[in-house]
Design an enzyme around this catalytic site. Structure first.
Site, PDB file in Angstrom:
ATOM      1  N   LYS A  71       0.688  -1.306   0.014  1.00 59.07           N
ATOM      2  CA  LYS A  71       0.148   0.169   0.142  1.00 59.07           C
ATOM      3  C   LYS A  71       0.899   1.133   0.048  1.00 59.07           C
ATOM      4  CE  LYS A  71      -2.593   0.162   3.633  1.00 59.07           C
ATOM      5  NZ  LYS A  71      -1.623   0.928   4.420  1.00 59.07           N
ATOM      6  N   THR A  73       4.056   1.510  -0.853  1.00 59.65           N
ATOM      7  CA  THR A  73       4.811   1.611  -2.000  1.00 59.65           C
ATOM      8  C   THR A  73       3.966   2.139  -3.169  1.00 59.65           C
ATOM      9  OG1 THR A  73       6.047  -0.341  -1.502  1.00 59.65           O
ATOM     10  CG2 THR A  73       6.058   0.337  -3.784  1.00 59.65           C
ATOM     11  N   ARG A  94       2.253   8.505   7.040  1.00 61.65           N
ATOM     12  CA  ARG A  94       2.437   8.120   8.510  1.00 61.65           C
ATOM     13  C   ARG A  94       3.542   8.214   8.677  1.00 61.65           C
ATOM     14  NH1 ARG A  94      -0.970   3.406  10.121  1.00 61.65           N
ATOM     15  NH2 ARG A  94      -0.420   2.678   8.045  1.00 61.65           N
ATOM     16  N   LYS A 105       6.903  -6.757  10.821  1.00 60.77           N
ATOM     17  CA  LYS A 105       6.359  -6.014   9.414  1.00 60.77           C
ATOM     18  C   LYS A 105       7.388  -5.196   8.652  1.00 60.77           C
ATOM     19  CE  LYS A 105       3.019  -2.618   7.749  1.00 60.77           C
ATOM     20  NZ  LYS A 105       3.735  -1.388   7.167  1.00 60.77           N
ATOM     21  N   ALA A 273      -3.922   1.431  12.505  1.00 58.28           N
ATOM     22  CA  ALA A 273      -5.112   1.296  12.104  1.00 58.28           C
ATOM     23  C   ALA A 273      -5.887   0.193  12.812  1.00 58.28           C
ATOM     24  CB  ALA A 273      -5.380   1.288  10.478  1.00 58.28           C
ATOM     25  N   PHE A 301      -3.759  -0.551   6.993  1.00 56.57           N
ATOM     26  CA  PHE A 301      -4.270  -1.914   6.813  1.00 56.57           C
ATOM     27  C   PHE A 301      -5.443  -1.868   5.544  1.00 56.57           C
ATOM     28  CE2 PHE A 301      -2.563  -2.324  11.177  1.00 56.57           C
ATOM     29  CZ  PHE A 301      -1.553  -3.074  11.001  1.00 56.57           C
ATOM     30  N   PHE A 381       3.489  -8.629  -9.369  1.00 61.78           N
ATOM     31  CA  PHE A 381       4.717  -9.733  -8.908  1.00 61.78           C
ATOM     32  C   PHE A 381       5.074 -10.545 -10.170  1.00 61.78           C
ATOM     33  CE2 PHE A 381       3.499  -8.458  -4.856  1.00 61.78           C
ATOM     34  CZ  PHE A 381       4.171  -8.738  -3.776  1.00 61.78           C
ATOM     35  N   TRP A 409       7.148  -0.725  -7.787  1.00 67.35           N
ATOM     36  CA  TRP A 409       8.265  -1.151  -6.957  1.00 67.35           C
ATOM     37  C   TRP A 409       9.524  -1.574  -7.788  1.00 67.35           C
ATOM     38  CZ3 TRP A 409      11.692  -5.272  -6.827  1.00 67.35           C
ATOM     39  CH2 TRP A 409      12.338  -5.432  -5.534  1.00 67.35           C
TER      40      TRP A 409
END
Length: 556
Positions: A71, A73, A94, A105, A273, A301, A381, A409
């Site tokens: 998210k 990224t 954030r 994480k 969140a 999230f 991906f 990415w």
């Protein structure tokens, strides 16, 4: 293949004064923290008060899975892509917490070639905002215990102290503690505990405050305990609000950094969140909206948590009107929601993808309930097959939703051009008719029920005896008109983290309701959610190191 930190360390950053100049921020409003990060004076918001606001784009996601969604990224890459299209864009994110950075994480500054930098600074102590919040929180806790020690002039019942301490690390051993041991000179013995800093009400206050005086007034409203006859005791009564505001006088100023492609980014505030409201500061978002034609921001999230709170809390308090929502998903994550094990996610599985798509479809339905147009970003991906991607495109088109493959990415802004074009197209062709889900004046239980049924898709809500007692107290004390901040697992639409996809016919159990009078909402604790996370068997901290030249490794 280079790691995120290697990519960040090899990047050529522009001096932050140059980034500020692109936004026409005068030098006197820029407070430097080295060459590549700065705080922006609150005078900027005053100066820009009459400036027309840009369009607000919210990036959210499906429910997270071990497969990853990307998210942040995508948020960074979308901002860079809009920049490449010639749009004046500002990103608002954030700040990462040390808890997940050293836990499971990892960092939260984006990834690959879609990052905000300096990555190490942002993921570690940054400009000291979290330390200021932690200090202000624990100062109030110390003044509360000191009042008990010094004759208890406010008639506080030690058994009804509701304000705990915080630390910005995952430390499960501190969840429940006994303090005041060691005799009369060491305080009044009582049960207490610690939450993680990002769950602090003061974190929420900083992120919702309009200015320094609003922050101080909100701090004064914090209810820390109750008297023997059941009356709330506030930070203002402890005469703590002024000192707390002093500790946060710099923390309230938004932090300016840049992406790898030199797009301006405000990184400020960081409530989780799942146990808090999950959005960066109102001040940073408002400054970004004044300075850019587009502001790209995110909510934590999945959309059931982050987006719901962004809409029902942040937008309600700050009168924000989002123009578009981007929902991030991956083929791998959707197959995970469809029941595929992590080790098998690289194999094509259209039936599992179809089952997992139900999770994305529910989030699309939810965003539509708030009246905000949506775009789906498929974070690419290498294992994605043509057939799987075609399936997702087909399903989204059947729902009338724009969908784009995001390769930010690997390619940075260039890999997000399709997404950026479709976001701009959606904003130009579909009017946002934003509305909140419920009115604050509705009864507490009705507001909770509406979130569970409308957003989560649950059948009912069960309230424990303890939660019933809390709700009755808040009704009697006049806090029933506050909106709701749900504390729930991020991994499922339900309160059971093992229920993937789109569960139905479930009941959410509310076991506790906490008052955040300063922030202006009620925190509803569901299921087994913890406000102090723990470390995994092998924390990320085990792989983080520094060499003799001061170069950090293992931070991702």
């Amino acid at each position: 293949m280079k790691t995120d930190i290697q990519i960040a360390q090899q990047a050529e950053l522009k001096p932050i004064m140059d980034i500020a100049s692109t936004l026409s921020i005068p030098a006197e409003e820029v407070e430097l923290y080295g060459n590549y990060k700065a705080k922006i004076s609150l005078k900027a918001l005053e100066r820009l008060q009459d400036q027309q606001e840009g369009k607000l784009i919210l990036v959210t996601a499906i429910n997270p899975t071990p497969a990853g969604e990307g998210k942040t990224t995508t948020t960074v890459g979308l901002g860079d892509a809009l920049n490449k299209l010639g749009k004046k864009v500002v990103i608002a994110l954030r700040e990462p917490s040390l808890g997940p950075s050293f836990g499971v994480k990892g960092g939260a500054a984006g990834g690959g070639y879609a990052q905000v930098v300096p990555m190490e600074d942002i993921n570690l102590h940054f400009t000291g905002d979290f330390h200021a919040i932690t200090s202000a929180h624990n100062l109030l806790a110390a003044m509360l215990d000191n009042s008990l020690q010094q004759g208890n002039p406010l008639n506080i019942d030690p058994r009804q102290v509701v304000f705990r301490r915080v630390v910005d690390l995952n430390d499960r051993a501190l969840r429940n503690t006994i303090i005041g041991l060691g005799g009369r000179n060491n305080g009044v013995p009582r049960e207490s505990g610690f939450d993680i800093t990002v769950a602090s009400e003061i974190m929420a206050i900083l992120c919702l405050a309009k200015d320094l005086m609003d922050l101080k007034e909100r701090c004064g409203r914090i209810v820390v305990a109750y008297t023997y006859d059941g009356k709330p005791v506030t930070a203002a009564e402890l005469e703590a609000a002024g000192s707390m505001a002093v500790l946060m006088k710099d923390a309230i100023k938004p932090n300016l950094v840049q992406t790898l492609e030199h797009t301006p980014a405000f990184v400020h505030g960081g409530p989780f969140a799942n146990i808090a409201h999950g959005c960066n500061s109102v001040i940073a978002t408002q400054v970004a909206l004044k300075l850019g034609d587009y502001c790209v921001t995110e909510a934590g999230f999945g959309a059931d948590l982050g987006a719901e709170k962004f809409f029902n809390l942040k937008c309600r308090f700050a009168d924000l009107k989002p123009a578009c929502t981007v929902i991030v998903a991956t083929v791998r994550a959707l197959k995970s929601h469809g029941g595929v094990k992590k080790e098998d996610l690289g194999q094509e599985n259209l039936s599992a993808l179809a089952k997992g798509f139900e999770n994305l479809e529910k989030h699309l339905e939810n965003v539509a309930k708030f009246g905000v147009p949506a775009v789906v970003a498929i974070n690419a991906f290498p294992t994605d097959t043509k057939e799987e991607l075609n399936y997702l495109y087909q399903r989204c088109h059947e729902l009338g939703i724009e969908v784009a493959l995001s390769e930010v990415w690997a390619k940075g802004g260039q890999g997000g051009l399709e997404l950026a074009e479709k976001v701009v197209k959606t904003i130009e062709n579909k009017e946002s008719k934003f509305q909140v889900l419920y009115e604050s004046r509705e009864p507490i239980k009705d507001k909770i029920q509406k979130i569970v049924q409308e957003v989560y898709g649950g059948r009912d809500v069960a309230f424990t005896a303890e939660a019933e007692k809390h709700i009755q107290r808040f009704n009697e004390l006049g806090y029933s008109d506050l909106p709701i901040c749900m504390a729930k697992t991020q991994y499922s639409l339900s309160d059971d983290m093992t229920k993937n996809g789109r569960p139905s016919d479930f009941t959410v159990t509310v076991r506790e309701v906490r008052l955040s009078a300063g922030a202006g909402f009620l925190v509803v604790i569901t299921g087994s959610i913890m406000t102090m996370p723990g470390l995994p068997k092998r924390p990320a901290a085990c792989a983080i190191d520094i060499d003799e030249q001061g170069k950090i490794v293992g931070l991702f």
